[in-house]
Write a protein that holds these residues in place. Structure first.
Motif, PDB file in Angstrom:
ATOM      1  N   GLU A   1       0.821  -1.195   0.000  1.00  0.00           N
ATOM      2  CA  GLU A   1       0.000   0.000   0.000  1.00  0.00           C
ATOM      3  C   GLU A   1       0.863   1.256   0.000  1.00  0.00           C
ATOM      4  O   GLU A   1       1.813   1.374   0.777  1.00  0.00           O
ATOM      5  N   PHE A   2       0.529   2.194  -0.851  1.00  0.00           N
ATOM      6  CA  PHE A   2       1.230   3.474  -0.882  1.00  0.00           C
ATOM      7  C   PHE A   2       0.974   4.230   0.412  1.00  0.00           C
ATOM      8  O   PHE A   2      -0.149   4.260   0.913  1.00  0.00           O
ATOM      9  N   VAL A   3       2.018   4.867   0.949  1.00  0.00           N
ATOM     10  CA  VAL A   3       1.899   5.627   2.186  1.00  0.00           C
ATOM     11  C   VAL A   3       2.127   7.117   1.962  1.00  0.00           C
ATOM     12  O   VAL A   3       1.289   7.950   2.284  1.00  0.00           O
ATOM     13  N   ALA A   4       3.284   7.466   1.415  1.00  0.00           N
ATOM     14  CA  ALA A   4       3.628   8.873   1.216  1.00  0.00           C
ATOM     15  C   ALA A   4       4.729   9.003   0.180  1.00  0.00           C
ATOM     16  O   ALA A   4       5.511   8.073  -0.032  1.00  0.00           O
ATOM     17  N   ALA A   5       4.804  10.161  -0.453  1.00  0.00           N
ATOM     18  CA  ALA A   5       5.852  10.431  -1.429  1.00  0.00           C
ATOM     19  C   ALA A   5       6.165  11.908  -1.467  1.00  0.00           C
ATOM     20  O   ALA A   5       5.340  12.744  -1.066  1.00  0.00           O
ATOM     21  N   ILE A   6       7.351  12.234  -1.958  1.00  0.00           N
ATOM     22  CA  ILE A   6       7.765  13.618  -2.102  1.00  0.00           C
ATOM     23  C   ILE A   6       8.436  13.790  -3.452  1.00  0.00           C
ATOM     24  O   ILE A   6       9.190  12.925  -3.899  1.00  0.00           O
ATOM     25  N   GLY A   7       8.140  14.904  -4.125  1.00  0.00           N
ATOM     26  CA  GLY A   7       8.786  15.242  -5.376  1.00  0.00           C
ATOM     27  C   GLY A   7       9.865  16.261  -5.101  1.00  0.00           C
ATOM     28  O   GLY A   7       9.566  17.367  -4.629  1.00  0.00           O
ATOM     29  N   TRP A   8      11.110  15.901  -5.388  1.00  0.00           N
ATOM     30  CA  TRP A   8      12.221  16.795  -5.052  1.00  0.00           C
ATOM     31  C   TRP A   8      12.185  18.121  -5.802  1.00  0.00           C
ATOM     32  O   TRP A   8      12.551  19.155  -5.255  1.00  0.00           O
ATOM     33  N   ARG A   9      11.741  18.102  -7.057  1.00  0.00           N
ATOM     34  CA  ARG A   9      11.759  19.311  -7.864  1.00  0.00           C
ATOM     35  C   ARG A   9      10.899  20.422  -7.273  1.00  0.00           C
ATOM     36  O   ARG A   9      11.315  21.587  -7.265  1.00  0.00           O
ATOM     37  N   THR A  10       9.724  20.082  -6.786  1.00  0.00           N
ATOM     38  CA  THR A  10       8.798  21.078  -6.257  1.00  0.00           C
ATOM     39  C   THR A  10       8.630  21.017  -4.744  1.00  0.00           C
ATOM     40  O   THR A  10       8.108  21.962  -4.144  1.00  0.00           O
ATOM     41  N   GLY A  11       9.048  19.931  -4.130  1.00  0.00           N
ATOM     42  CA  GLY A  11       8.854  19.765  -2.706  1.00  0.00           C
ATOM     43  C   GLY A  11       7.444  19.333  -2.352  1.00  0.00           C
ATOM     44  O   GLY A  11       7.079  19.297  -1.174  1.00  0.00           O
ATOM     45  N   THR A  12       6.654  19.013  -3.343  1.00  0.00           N
ATOM     46  CA  THR A  12       5.279  18.598  -3.120  1.00  0.00           C
ATOM     47  C   THR A  12       5.221  17.234  -2.449  1.00  0.00           C
ATOM     48  O   THR A  12       5.977  16.334  -2.800  1.00  0.00           O
ATOM     49  N   THR A  13       4.334  17.094  -1.492  1.00  0.00           N
ATOM     50  CA  THR A  13       4.170  15.832  -0.785  1.00  0.00           C
ATOM     51  C   THR A  13       2.809  15.225  -1.067  1.00  0.00           C
ATOM     52  O   THR A  13       1.840  15.931  -1.366  1.00  0.00           O
ATOM     53  N   TYR A  14       2.740  13.905  -0.955  1.00  0.00           N
ATOM     54  CA  TYR A  14       1.518  13.164  -1.220  1.00  0.00           C
ATOM     55  C   TYR A  14       1.346  12.123  -0.125  1.00  0.00           C
ATOM     56  O   TYR A  14       2.315  11.521   0.328  1.00  0.00           O
TER      57      TYR A  14
END
Length: 122
Positions: A46-59
């Protein structure tokens, strides 16, 4: 190829906190997204969390929003998962993930580490 090593798992009581860490090495330049997935015994990953380094956006997965916080240091190729207000339902092996984008991590298309066990008791 990227290598991922998780740490910080353990046993805590419900309501407690843990902070997971992940160190990435190898060919990390293509890994714009990093994050975490988990798998409980007998259940699918199951997906828990992620971060995009380019924008710093979190999910975040809906089940952990407001309780878990993902952060990291792209320059050091590290990512963390601060887990608060832990519930027995959070018990699982937590895997660090890396992919070209955080969307791929959310979709389960990523490279994963060996995992670290998190056990939450009642």
């Amino acid at each position: 190829q990227v290598q991922l090593v998780e740490s910080g798992g353990g046993l805590v009581q419900a309501g407690g906190s843990l902070r997971l860490s992940c160190a990435a090495s190898g060919r990390t330049f293509s890994s714009n997204g990093m994050g975490w997935s988990r798998q409980a015994p007998g259940k699918e990953r199951e997906f828990v969390a992620a971060i995009g380094w380019r924008t710093g956006t979190t999910y975040y997965a809906d089940s952990v929003k407001g309780r878990f916080t993902i952060s990291g240091n792209n320059a050091k190729n590290t990512v963390y998962l601060q887990m608060n207000s832990l519930k027995p339902e959070d018990t699982a092996v937590y895997y660090c993930a890396a992919a070209p984008s955080p969307a791929l991590i959310r979709a389960g298309h990523a490279s994963w580490g060996q995992g670290t066990q998190v056990t939450v008791s009642s």
